[in-house]
Motif scaffolding. Structure first.
Motif, PDB file in Angstrom:
ATOM      1  N   SER A 291      -4.934   2.707   3.002  1.00  0.00           N
ATOM      2  CA  SER A 291      -5.049   1.258   3.071  1.00  0.00           C
ATOM      3  C   SER A 291      -6.283   0.860   2.258  1.00  0.00           C
ATOM      4  CB  SER A 291      -5.217   0.852   4.538  1.00  0.00           C
ATOM      5  OG  SER A 291      -5.340  -0.537   4.636  1.00  0.00           O
TER       6      SER A 291
ATOM      7  N   ARG B  26      -3.410  -3.015   8.206  1.00  0.00           N
ATOM      8  CA  ARG B  26      -2.459  -2.115   7.533  1.00  0.00           C
ATOM      9  C   ARG B  26      -2.679  -0.663   7.986  1.00  0.00           C
ATOM     10  NH1 ARG B  26       0.862  -0.985   3.142  1.00  0.00           N
ATOM     11  NH2 ARG B  26       0.197   0.809   1.916  1.00  0.00           N
TER      12      ARG B  26
ATOM     13  N   GLY C 240       0.243  -7.236   4.178  1.00  0.00           N
ATOM     14  CA  GLY C 240      -0.232  -5.866   4.029  1.00  0.00           C
ATOM     15  C   GLY C 240       0.704  -4.854   4.681  1.00  0.00           C
ATOM     16  N   LEU C 241       1.590  -5.346   5.545  1.00  0.00           N
ATOM     17  CA  LEU C 241       2.536  -4.454   6.220  1.00  0.00           C
ATOM     18  C   LEU C 241       3.805  -4.321   5.389  1.00  0.00           C
ATOM     19  CD1 LEU C 241       2.027  -5.699   9.904  1.00  0.00           C
ATOM     20  CD2 LEU C 241       0.799  -3.954   8.623  1.00  0.00           C
TER      21      LEU C 241
END
Ligand code: ADP
Ligand code: MG
Length: 213
Positions: A75, A147, A96-97
């Motif tokens: 990440s 994340r 971010g996912l």
């Protein structure tokens, strides 16, 4: 452990880099080095934004160069923050996912907690252009932490995460990283200019000149 072995990269018509280093990552690492010396280049190579022309990059038992950037077990907080100005701060973190549209309740809980701990809950529904630079920096940090936690990305790369933060805000960010990430076993590499940061973070200092060949 993260191992870089003779990683070579050259910007088109530009600087040439060669990196070699073994990070054990049992303790977080702060990378320091002069401006323009290649710190962001190094992080971008580990993250997969830049592909080296040769060399070997291993994290635990994985050859990262064989894994696409989004699938790598990491990440990243990029130096620029990379926020999208046309969507809310909350959506910036959710994105971010891996762009998944559905956020489950466990993820929602983690997002809520990170926003609260970073003192940015009030900014969830505003655009990144409507908040200060220091607040944007924390949204970007929140995205990297969320994340890592939601997707189980064990390696965190943070490129100058505290730039532009006042001392108190920075301390809050450091506390969250210590409690929420270091203690939880995440492996963390932070680029920072501040000579006090290795001590504040309880991290090992590595000079970029010792990574460059
Ligand atoms: P640092 O993060 O240590 O300040 P960078 O990794 O951003 O340094 O940059 C290292 C060197 O590579 C600098 O001299 C910079 O000008 C050069 N550089 C960075 N990005 C590019 C690019 N996209 N094209 C050409 N040169 C670049
Ligand atoms: Mg940089």
């Amino acid at each position: 452990m993260l191992e870089l072995s003779d990683i070579k990269f050259r910007y088109p018509k530009g600087k040439h880099f060669q990196f070699s280093y073994k990070f054990d990552l049992l303790t977080p690492v702060v990378i320091q080095g002069a401006s323009g010396s290649g710190k962001s280049t190094l992080l971008n190579i580990i993250a997969g934004l830049i592909s080296p022309s040769s060399g070997y990059l291993r994290f635990e038992d994985k050859n990262l160069l064989k894994i696409s950037p989004s699938e790598r077990p990491l990440s990243v907080l990029f130096q620029s923050g990379n926020l999208f100005d046309h969507i809310s701060c909350l959506r910036n973190v959710e994105i971010g996912l891996n762009m998944r549209s559905r956020i489950n309740s466990e993820e929602q809980f983690i997002i809520e907690e990170v926003f609260q701990n970073l003192g940015i809950s009030d900014h969830k529904n505003v655009l990144p252009t409507e908040i200060s630079g220091g607040q944007r920096k924390r949204i970007a940090l929140a995205r990297a932490i969320v994340r890592a936690k939601c997707l189980g990305k064990k390696l965190m790369l943070l490129d100058e995460p505290f730039n532009g933060l006042d001392f108190e805000t920075k301390s809050e960010c450091i506390d969250l990283l210590k409690d929420g990430c270091f203690k939880e076993g995440y492996k963390v590499i932070i680029v920072s200019h501040d000579n006090n940061d290795p001590k504040l973070l309880g991290a090992n200092r590595v000079k970029l000149e010792n990574i460059l060949r």
